[in-house]
Motif scaffolding. Structure first.
Motif, PDB file in Angstrom:
ATOM      1  N   TRP A   1       0.813  -1.203   0.000  1.00 58.24           N
ATOM      2  CA  TRP A   1       0.000   0.000   0.000  1.00 58.24           C
ATOM      3  C   TRP A   1       0.858   1.268   0.000  1.00 58.24           C
ATOM      4  CZ3 TRP A   1      -5.237  -0.663  -0.421  1.00 58.24           C
ATOM      5  CH2 TRP A   1      -5.711  -1.957  -0.179  1.00 58.24           C
ATOM      6  N   LEU A   2       2.153   1.115   0.103  1.00 56.75           N
ATOM      7  CA  LEU A   2       3.036   2.274   0.031  1.00 56.75           C
ATOM      8  C   LEU A   2       3.329   2.634  -1.418  1.00 56.75           C
ATOM      9  CD1 LEU A   2       5.599   1.414   2.863  1.00 56.75           C
ATOM     10  CD2 LEU A   2       3.580   2.885   2.998  1.00 56.75           C
ATOM     11  N   ASP A   3       3.728   3.876  -1.625  1.00 56.32           N
ATOM     12  CA  ASP A   3       4.045   4.324  -2.982  1.00 56.32           C
ATOM     13  C   ASP A   3       5.250   3.572  -3.522  1.00 56.32           C
ATOM     14  OD1 ASP A   3       5.647   6.680  -4.726  1.00 56.32           O
ATOM     15  OD2 ASP A   3       3.482   6.449  -5.116  1.00 56.32           O
ATOM     16  N   GLN A   4       5.218   3.283  -4.806  1.00 59.41           N
ATOM     17  CA  GLN A   4       6.292   2.499  -5.406  1.00 59.41           C
ATOM     18  C   GLN A   4       7.623   3.240  -5.415  1.00 59.41           C
ATOM     19  OE1 GLN A   4       4.766   1.773  -9.278  1.00 59.41           O
ATOM     20  NE2 GLN A   4       4.876   3.913  -9.945  1.00 59.41           N
ATOM     21  N   ASN A   5       7.550   4.554  -5.298  1.00 61.35           N
ATOM     22  CA  ASN A   5       8.782   5.343  -5.265  1.00 61.35           C
ATOM     23  C   ASN A   5       9.346   5.479  -3.857  1.00 61.35           C
ATOM     24  OD1 ASN A   5       8.682   5.854  -8.067  1.00 61.35           O
ATOM     25  ND2 ASN A   5       7.195   7.501  -7.724  1.00 61.35           N
TER      26      ASN A   5
ATOM     27  N   ARG B   1       2.585  -1.064 -15.064  1.00 61.94           N
ATOM     28  CA  ARG B   1       2.677  -2.464 -14.626  1.00 61.94           C
ATOM     29  C   ARG B   1       3.045  -2.570 -13.152  1.00 61.94           C
ATOM     30  NH1 ARG B   1       6.655  -5.559 -18.468  1.00 61.94           N
ATOM     31  NH2 ARG B   1       7.898  -3.707 -18.007  1.00 61.94           N
ATOM     32  N   SER B   2       3.855  -1.662 -12.675  1.00 58.84           N
ATOM     33  CA  SER B   2       4.244  -1.703 -11.266  1.00 58.84           C
ATOM     34  C   SER B   2       3.030  -1.526 -10.360  1.00 58.84           C
ATOM     35  CB  SER B   2       5.279  -0.614 -10.980  1.00 58.84           C
ATOM     36  OG  SER B   2       4.763   0.664 -11.323  1.00 58.84           O
ATOM     37  N   LYS B   3       2.138  -0.609 -10.737  1.00 58.43           N
ATOM     38  CA  LYS B   3       0.938  -0.409  -9.944  1.00 58.43           C
ATOM     39  C   LYS B   3       0.036  -1.638 -10.001  1.00 58.43           C
ATOM     40  CE  LYS B   3      -1.564   2.281  -7.333  1.00 58.43           C
ATOM     41  NZ  LYS B   3      -1.068   2.682  -6.008  1.00 58.43           N
ATOM     42  N   ARG B   4      -0.028  -2.276 -11.144  1.00 61.46           N
ATOM     43  CA  ARG B   4      -0.848  -3.488 -11.282  1.00 61.46           C
ATOM     44  C   ARG B   4      -0.315  -4.608 -10.388  1.00 61.46           C
ATOM     45  NH1 ARG B   4      -1.329  -3.565 -17.907  1.00 61.46           N
ATOM     46  NH2 ARG B   4      -2.585  -1.666 -18.109  1.00 61.46           N
ATOM     47  N   ILE B   5       1.004  -4.738 -10.308  1.00 64.68           N
ATOM     48  CA  ILE B   5       1.590  -5.788  -9.458  1.00 64.68           C
ATOM     49  C   ILE B   5       1.223  -5.540  -8.003  1.00 64.68           C
ATOM     50  CG2 ILE B   5       3.760  -6.764  -8.625  1.00 64.68           C
ATOM     51  CD1 ILE B   5       4.928  -6.181 -11.392  1.00 64.68           C
ATOM     52  N   ASP B   6       1.308  -4.308  -7.535  1.00 61.38           N
ATOM     53  CA  ASP B   6       0.922  -3.991  -6.163  1.00 61.38           C
ATOM     54  C   ASP B   6      -0.543  -4.310  -5.891  1.00 61.38           C
ATOM     55  OD1 ASP B   6       3.213  -3.225  -4.908  1.00 61.38           O
ATOM     56  OD2 ASP B   6       3.065  -1.119  -5.458  1.00 61.38           O
ATOM     57  N   VAL B   7      -1.411  -3.942  -6.835  1.00 61.31           N
ATOM     58  CA  VAL B   7      -2.841  -4.168  -6.647  1.00 61.31           C
ATOM     59  C   VAL B   7      -3.153  -5.661  -6.624  1.00 61.31           C
ATOM     60  CG1 VAL B   7      -5.101  -3.839  -7.687  1.00 61.31           C
ATOM     61  CG2 VAL B   7      -3.494  -1.942  -7.614  1.00 61.31           C
TER      62      VAL B   7
END
Length: 464
Positions: free
Chosen positions: A278-282, A427-433
């Motif tokens: 749930w944290l930002d990828q950056n 894609r990075s956001k999709r992996i987190d979700v």
């Protein structure tokens, strides 16, 4: 006359004294004749002991005869469990305090009970009569209790019956099967056997009524004494067959302690590792520190659990739990590595798209300039091109056909998951979700499989 009176009075006094002496003597004779009525029973017990265990009457080196003066001597045994002090999983042993009792008959020790006035004689020294050579086969350590006096006694009954009772503290070996730890039951044994007398000379039997007694206030910190089973375990060796008794103590491990100390903390660590989804990828430092911290804490928890258990060659139930929890925490850390890689890949792809757009715009501008120059050159030469329409619009159709053109198109089926994922462009956001949903679902399925498997196995083991 006066002298005669004095003489007669003196004679009467002498007669009185003689009568008094006779009366005292008569009382002494009656006391001697009626001695059993008013005798000192303690003194009489001493006399009986001297008579039956005298050097010339009794030899403790010879075992008593069996029934009808033939066969082995039969010794009936019963024990009382006073306390179970410790049960060690690492050393695979347990410490117990018992009251140990033996009963047998020795016809050489019969005596007159004085019409029921003497019920039994009590001795506090075991070296005065013959004793069975019983020993505890699985004993590691043991000691008697001597405070304030030795805690033992021997009772000799008028019919020759002997009761020996002593309080003993023992440390006994208990091989444990820890495959279901901490949802397990352990069966610890107490083995008692004859060391030198074979079954032809000595036989041990459990007492018919209550061979094993348990104190009412027995309390164990991590176990519950579920039941006990008495049995026989005669052993044959090169020197003969020896009588042996066995009692199996079934201890059920209390699960609440391990639930609080092991299972709930591990489950909390796994859930904390999911916070990184749930944290930002950056937020690289936050996600890395969270993943590494939970991984190290989980490893420390696993090591502390293994230090309290012996190193066995098989997999325990707690090993499965800690191993899977450690895998989930490690998977959360790897998920961030994948997200970080996908994020950098997305940025690289965006840069390539921007470059392609710039090249496309530049190419279009160059192509438009070239086309405009070509048209200008064609206009200057005076050549014009007339183009007829390929499709005749007469009567609204082709070739005089008045029917309108009909085109049937089927709308493509839309996938709900793809539609939902399309809301997240990178894609990075999709992996987190996806991880936010996948990790909890898989962990929930693991819990269902784990508890259903081991609880069902525990119930089956309890029924056996």
């Amino acid at each position: 006359m006066d002298r005669m009176k004095e003489t007669m009075s003196m004679g009467g006094a002498g007669v009185g004294v003689s009568v008094g002496r006779l009366f005292v003597l008569l009382l002494a004779v009656l006391a001697a004749l009626c001695g059993p009525v008013s005798a000192n029973f303690r003194e009489r017990e001493k006399q009986i002991i001297d008579e039956i265990i005298g050097p010339g009457n009794y030899d403790k080196r010879i075992r008593p005869a069996g029934a009808n003066d033939t066969g082995p001597a039969v010794v009936h045994i019963n024990i009382m469990i006073r306390n179970v002090q410790t049960i060690s999983d690492v050393k695979m042993e347990y410490s117990i305090q018992i009251t140990f009792r033996e009963q047998w008959t020795d016809q050489r020790l019969t005596f007159d009970n004085m019409q029921g006035r003497i019920q039994y004689l009590t001795l506090t020294e075991t070296d005065m009569v013959w004793m069975p050579d019983l020993f505890f086969k699985n004993e590691k350590e043991g000691h008697f209790h001597n405070i304030i006096l030795p805690n033992l006694y021997i009772r000799i009954y008028p019919d020759g019956g002997v009761l020996y009772s002593i309080r003993i503290s023992l440390t006994l070996s208990c091989p444990m099967d820890l495959k279901l730890f901490p949802l397990d039951r352990q069966q610890c044994q107490l083995l008692m056997a004859s060391y030198g007398w074979t079954t032809e000379d000595l036989v041990f039997l459990w007492k018919d009524v209550e061979p094993v007694q348990v104190t009412k206030n027995l309390h164990l910190p991590r176990f519950t004494l579920e039941k006990f089973i008495t049995d026989y375990c005669n052993s044959k060796t090169n020197t003969g067959e020896y009588s042996c008794l066995r009692v199996d103590l079934v201890f059920k491990r209390e699960f609440s302690y391990y639930l609080i100390q092991y299972y709930i903390p591990c489950c909390m660590l796994v859930i904390v590792s999911w916070v990184s989804f749930w944290l930002d990828q950056n937020a690289v430092p936050a996600r890395v520190s969270l993943g590494v911290t939970t991984l190290l804490t989980m490893s420390t928890q696993t090591s502390s659990i293994n230090n309290t258990l012996p190193p066995v060659s098989y997999t325990k139930a707690i090993d499965v739990w800690t191993g899977v929890c450690l895998t989930f925490v490690f998977g959360a850390l790897l998920e961030f590595a994948l997200v970080n890689y996908a994020s950098r890949s997305d940025k690289h792809r965006e840069k390539l798209k921007e470059k392609l757009k710039e090249h496309k715009k530049q190419w279009e501008m160059e192509h438009a300039a070239a086309l405009e120059a070509a048209l200008q050159e064609a206009g200057e030469d005076g050549h014009t091109f007339g183009m007829k329409p390929l499709v005749s619009r007469h009567n609204g159709g082709m070739g005089g056909d008045k029917r309108p053109c009909e085109i049937h198109l089927t709308a493509p089926r839309q996938n709900c998951c793809r539609t939902w994922l399309s809301k997240f462009p990178t894609r990075s956001k999709r992996i987190d979700v996806i991880s936010r949903i996948t990790f909890p679902i898989v962990f929930a399925f693991f819990n269902m499989a784990y508890w259903s498997t081991y609880l069902f196995t525990e119930e089956e083991e309890g029924k056996e």
